[in-house]
Motif scaffolding. Structure first.
Motif, PDB file in Angstrom:
ATOM      1  N   TRP A   1       0.853  -1.187   0.000  1.00  0.00           N
ATOM      2  CA  TRP A   1       0.000   0.000   0.000  1.00  0.00           C
ATOM      3  C   TRP A   1       0.888   1.236   0.000  1.00  0.00           C
ATOM      4  N   ASP A   2       0.263   2.372  -0.198  1.00  0.00           N
ATOM      5  CA  ASP A   2       0.982   3.639  -0.275  1.00  0.00           C
ATOM      6  C   ASP A   2       1.295   4.158   1.129  1.00  0.00           C
TER       7      ASP A   2
ATOM      8  N   TYR B   1      -0.006   0.120  -9.354  1.00  0.00           N
ATOM      9  CA  TYR B   1      -0.976   1.099  -8.825  1.00  0.00           C
ATOM     10  C   TYR B   1      -0.455   1.907  -7.632  1.00  0.00           C
ATOM     11  N   ILE B   2       0.628   1.483  -6.992  1.00  0.00           N
ATOM     12  CA  ILE B   2       1.074   2.132  -5.757  1.00  0.00           C
ATOM     13  C   ILE B   2       2.323   2.971  -6.033  1.00  0.00           C
ATOM     14  N   ARG B   3       2.236   4.266  -5.761  1.00  0.00           N
ATOM     15  CA  ARG B   3       3.360   5.160  -6.069  1.00  0.00           C
ATOM     16  C   ARG B   3       4.425   5.139  -4.957  1.00  0.00           C
ATOM     17  N   LEU B   4       4.084   5.611  -3.773  1.00  0.00           N
ATOM     18  CA  LEU B   4       5.044   5.596  -2.661  1.00  0.00           C
ATOM     19  C   LEU B   4       4.860   4.294  -1.896  1.00  0.00           C
ATOM     20  N   SER B   5       5.384   3.237  -2.450  1.00  0.00           N
ATOM     21  CA  SER B   5       5.214   1.890  -1.919  1.00  0.00           C
ATOM     22  C   SER B   5       5.871   1.733  -0.555  1.00  0.00           C
ATOM     23  N   VAL B   6       5.128   1.184   0.407  1.00  0.00           N
ATOM     24  CA  VAL B   6       5.692   0.882   1.723  1.00  0.00           C
ATOM     25  C   VAL B   6       6.786  -0.179   1.586  1.00  0.00           C
ATOM     26  N   ARG B   7       6.514  -1.200   0.782  1.00  0.00           N
ATOM     27  CA  ARG B   7       7.492  -2.298   0.628  1.00  0.00           C
ATOM     28  C   ARG B   7       8.802  -1.806   0.003  1.00  0.00           C
ATOM     29  N   GLN B   8       8.660  -0.977  -1.038  1.00  0.00           N
ATOM     30  CA  GLN B   8       9.846  -0.503  -1.747  1.00  0.00           C
ATOM     31  C   GLN B   8      10.613   0.541  -0.941  1.00  0.00           C
ATOM     32  N   ASN B   9       9.943   1.177   0.008  1.00  0.00           N
ATOM     33  CA  ASN B   9      10.585   2.222   0.811  1.00  0.00           C
ATOM     34  C   ASN B   9      10.818   1.775   2.252  1.00  0.00           C
ATOM     35  N   ILE B  10      10.795   0.459   2.483  1.00  0.00           N
ATOM     36  CA  ILE B  10      10.821  -0.033   3.856  1.00  0.00           C
ATOM     37  C   ILE B  10      12.086   0.411   4.613  1.00  0.00           C
ATOM     38  N   ASP B  11      13.240   0.414   3.961  1.00  0.00           N
ATOM     39  CA  ASP B  11      14.476   0.820   4.643  1.00  0.00           C
ATOM     40  C   ASP B  11      14.413   2.287   5.045  1.00  0.00           C
ATOM     41  N   ARG B  12      13.855   3.114   4.190  1.00  0.00           N
ATOM     42  CA  ARG B  12      13.734   4.547   4.507  1.00  0.00           C
ATOM     43  C   ARG B  12      12.752   4.769   5.646  1.00  0.00           C
ATOM     44  N   LEU B  13      11.648   4.016   5.637  1.00  0.00           N
ATOM     45  CA  LEU B  13      10.653   4.159   6.688  1.00  0.00           C
ATOM     46  C   LEU B  13      11.205   3.706   8.036  1.00  0.00           C
ATOM     47  N   VAL B  14      11.942   2.611   8.035  1.00  0.00           N
ATOM     48  CA  VAL B  14      12.552   2.122   9.278  1.00  0.00           C
ATOM     49  C   VAL B  14      13.535   3.154   9.827  1.00  0.00           C
ATOM     50  N   ALA B  15      14.230   3.850   8.916  1.00  0.00           N
ATOM     51  CA  ALA B  15      15.204   4.853   9.333  1.00  0.00           C
ATOM     52  C   ALA B  15      14.547   6.165   9.749  1.00  0.00           C
ATOM     53  N   GLY B  16      13.210   6.256   9.598  1.00  0.00           N
ATOM     54  CA  GLY B  16      12.500   7.455  10.018  1.00  0.00           C
ATOM     55  C   GLY B  16      12.454   8.556   8.984  1.00  0.00           C
ATOM     56  N   ALA B  17      12.649   8.223   7.707  1.00  0.00           N
ATOM     57  CA  ALA B  17      12.624   9.231   6.648  1.00  0.00           C
ATOM     58  C   ALA B  17      11.221   9.801   6.481  1.00  0.00           C
ATOM     59  N   GLY B  18      11.134  11.032   6.005  1.00  0.00           N
ATOM     60  CA  GLY B  18       9.859  11.699   5.786  1.00  0.00           C
ATOM     61  C   GLY B  18       9.268  11.358   4.433  1.00  0.00           C
ATOM     62  N   GLU B  19       8.018  11.779   4.231  1.00  0.00           N
ATOM     63  CA  GLU B  19       7.323  11.469   2.978  1.00  0.00           C
ATOM     64  C   GLU B  19       8.068  12.026   1.776  1.00  0.00           C
ATOM     65  N   ASP B  20       8.676  13.203   1.926  1.00  0.00           N
ATOM     66  CA  ASP B  20       9.384  13.815   0.799  1.00  0.00           C
ATOM     67  C   ASP B  20      10.680  13.092   0.449  1.00  0.00           C
ATOM     68  N   GLU B  21      11.069  12.121   1.286  1.00  0.00           N
ATOM     69  CA  GLU B  21      12.278  11.341   1.015  1.00  0.00           C
ATOM     70  C   GLU B  21      11.968   9.965   0.434  1.00  0.00           C
TER      71      GLU B  21
ATOM     72  N   VAL C   1      10.775   7.141  -2.335  1.00  0.00           N
ATOM     73  CA  VAL C   1      10.998   6.950  -3.767  1.00  0.00           C
ATOM     74  C   VAL C   1       9.674   6.613  -4.431  1.00  0.00           C
ATOM     75  N   ASP C   2       9.332   7.360  -5.472  1.00  0.00           N
ATOM     76  CA  ASP C   2       8.115   7.116  -6.249  1.00  0.00           C
ATOM     77  C   ASP C   2       8.438   6.059  -7.298  1.00  0.00           C
ATOM     78  N   GLN C   3       7.857   4.854  -7.153  1.00  0.00           N
ATOM     79  CA  GLN C   3       8.176   3.783  -8.102  1.00  0.00           C
ATOM     80  C   GLN C   3       7.422   3.925  -9.421  1.00  0.00           C
ATOM     81  N   LEU C   4       6.422   4.823  -9.477  1.00  0.00           N
ATOM     82  CA  LEU C   4       5.633   4.991 -10.700  1.00  0.00           C
ATOM     83  C   LEU C   4       5.490   6.473 -11.063  1.00  0.00           C
ATOM     84  N   PRO C   5       6.598   7.174 -11.259  1.00  0.00           N
ATOM     85  CA  PRO C   5       6.493   8.595 -11.637  1.00  0.00           C
ATOM     86  C   PRO C   5       5.857   8.749 -13.011  1.00  0.00           C
ATOM     87  N   ASP C   6       5.225   9.880 -13.238  1.00  0.00           N
ATOM     88  CA  ASP C   6       4.528  10.103 -14.505  1.00  0.00           C
ATOM     89  C   ASP C   6       5.443   9.917 -15.707  1.00  0.00           C
TER      90      ASP C   6
END
Length: 394
Positions: free
Chosen positions: A139-140, A360-380, A382-387
């Motif tokens: 999910w996003d 369908y998921i742009r800011l994927s939790v799975r793809q950004n799991i390392d950043r989320l664990v490190a406490g990164a913000g939404e602006d940090e 990675v968008d896996q499906l940019p326009d």
């Protein structure tokens, strides 16, 4: 006591009483709206997304999936209740009174039994509602704000469907944050909210269900039309052809496949168990699909109407006594295609999905799991499906 001291004491006593009277009787709408909005925020933004519980179905043998889901839930501030999945070998012929001539894989039978067990938990624990998830989804990062907007759309659909079923209602993606909107919940009298799938159609004029659509324009969490494709061999979703880019649409469930994520109300769970516990036709998503469309005659037989016909030529009245199932395009939960991952029911994407990531998921939790664990913000993130980026499917 001196006169001025009496005056001060009187002010201290009567001023709060006057304020309470004024707020309660003279301007009652202001505090009520404020209180209901705060309750709504807590409901949608709590650790079970506004439902009584979030169930995750997981085979005990797939500890890898449980670990991955647990971590994704933790960084998303979600609380999961685990349902032990059932393997096909644990389902005997006695437990599955299959209709004559119908065959299905062992994995599909186990999946059906697992979902029945989840429904039994809803009834047995007397839950108002529950969200049922499969263990290989994504999910996003912005899921909770997406669900706040969906909640408003769901309430709008439930209200509008009682009057004019042919309109398309437009909402703003920021509508759920407007202070004038209150009681943002998913609404009443629904049976299923099908939030995660790998394909859905819009109801047409010949459908037994309402064609009402709630569209949300300009949602930045939605990928461009070129990314709206669940499998490498599938056609792009018609959503991208019918609506401007970054549009989400809420409507009655029609031809949905894959039960990746769906919420069930207490009344919906009772209906589904009555229909399917001990009654197996085919894989669970197709059974739920037919049920949501009112195609099971036993308990949901619509009344006749010469204006509509089903596939067998039998006439029906749209809506009749069909269940109330809502879905959303694009879905809010999607299947995560992990490197080397496989499904216990069938291979990913029918065995042809070679890409990795989550459609369908742009800011994927799975793809950004390392950043989320490190406490990164939404602006940090990675968008896996940019326009202007490549699609998942090469």
């Amino acid at each position: 006591m001196l006169p001025y001291r009496r005056a001060v004491a009187a002010v201290c006593i009567f001023a709060p009483l006057f304020y309470i009277y004024w707020r309660t009787f003279l301007v009652p709408d202001t505090p009520r709206t404020f209180r209901s909005w705060n309750v709504a925020e807590k409901e949608v933004f709590n650790d079970t997304l506004g439902f009584s519980k979030i169930f995750v179905i997981n085979l005990p043998s797939r500890k890898d999936r449980r670990d991955a889901m647990s971590l994704a839930g933790t960084v998303s501030n979600l609380t999961f209740t685990w349902i032990n999945g059932v393997s096909g070998g644990q389902v005997s012929d006695r437990d599955v009174p299959v209709r004559r001539g119908i065959r299905s894989s062992s994995g599909a039978k186990g999946s059906w039994r697992s979902h029945m067990n989840a429904l039994q938990s809803i009834i047995g624990e007397n839950l108002t509602s529950a969200l049922v998830l499969e263990d290989d989804i994504d999910w996003d990062v912005r899921l909770k704000s997406q669900l706040r907007t969906f909640a408003l759309a769901s309430r709008t659909w439930l209200k509008e469907s009682k009057s004019d079923q042919h309109r398309t209602v437009q909402l703003s993606p920021e509508a759920g944050t407007d202070s004038e909107v209150h009681q943002i919940t998913y609404g009443d009298d629904w049976d299923v909210l099908w939030l995660g799938h790998c394909g859905a159609n819009f109801p047409d004029s010949q459908s037994l269900i309402s064609p009402l659509r709630i569209k949300i324009l300009g949602d930045k969490t939605i990928p461009a039309p070129k990314h709206l494709k669940p499998h490498p061999f599938a056609l792009n979703d018609k959503l991208g052809e019918l609506y401007p880019p970054h549009t989400r649409v809420v409507h009655a469930s029609s031809r949905n496949i894959c039960t990746l994520a769906y919420a069930v109300s207490h009344q919906g769970a009772r209906k589904l168990l009555s229909q399917f516990d001990g009654h197996y036709d085919t894989q669970w998503d197709l059974m739920l699909q037919k049920w949501c469309e009112g195609k099971y005659a036993a308990d949901n037989k619509p009344r006749p109407n010469p204006r509509t016909k089903d596939d067998s030529g039998v006439t029906h009245e749209r809506g009749g006594s069909a269940p109330v199932c809502l879905t959303v395009q694009p879905p809010l939960f999607s299947h995560h295609y992990a490197k080397g991952g496989t499904s216990n029911i069938q291979a990913q994407g029918g065995g042809y999905a070679k890409g990795t990531g989550t459609p369908y998921i742009r800011l994927s939790v799975r793809q950004n799991i390392d950043r989320l664990v490190a406490g990164a913000g939404e602006d940090e993130m990675v968008d896996q499906l940019p326009d202007d980026g490549d699609t998942i499917w090469k």
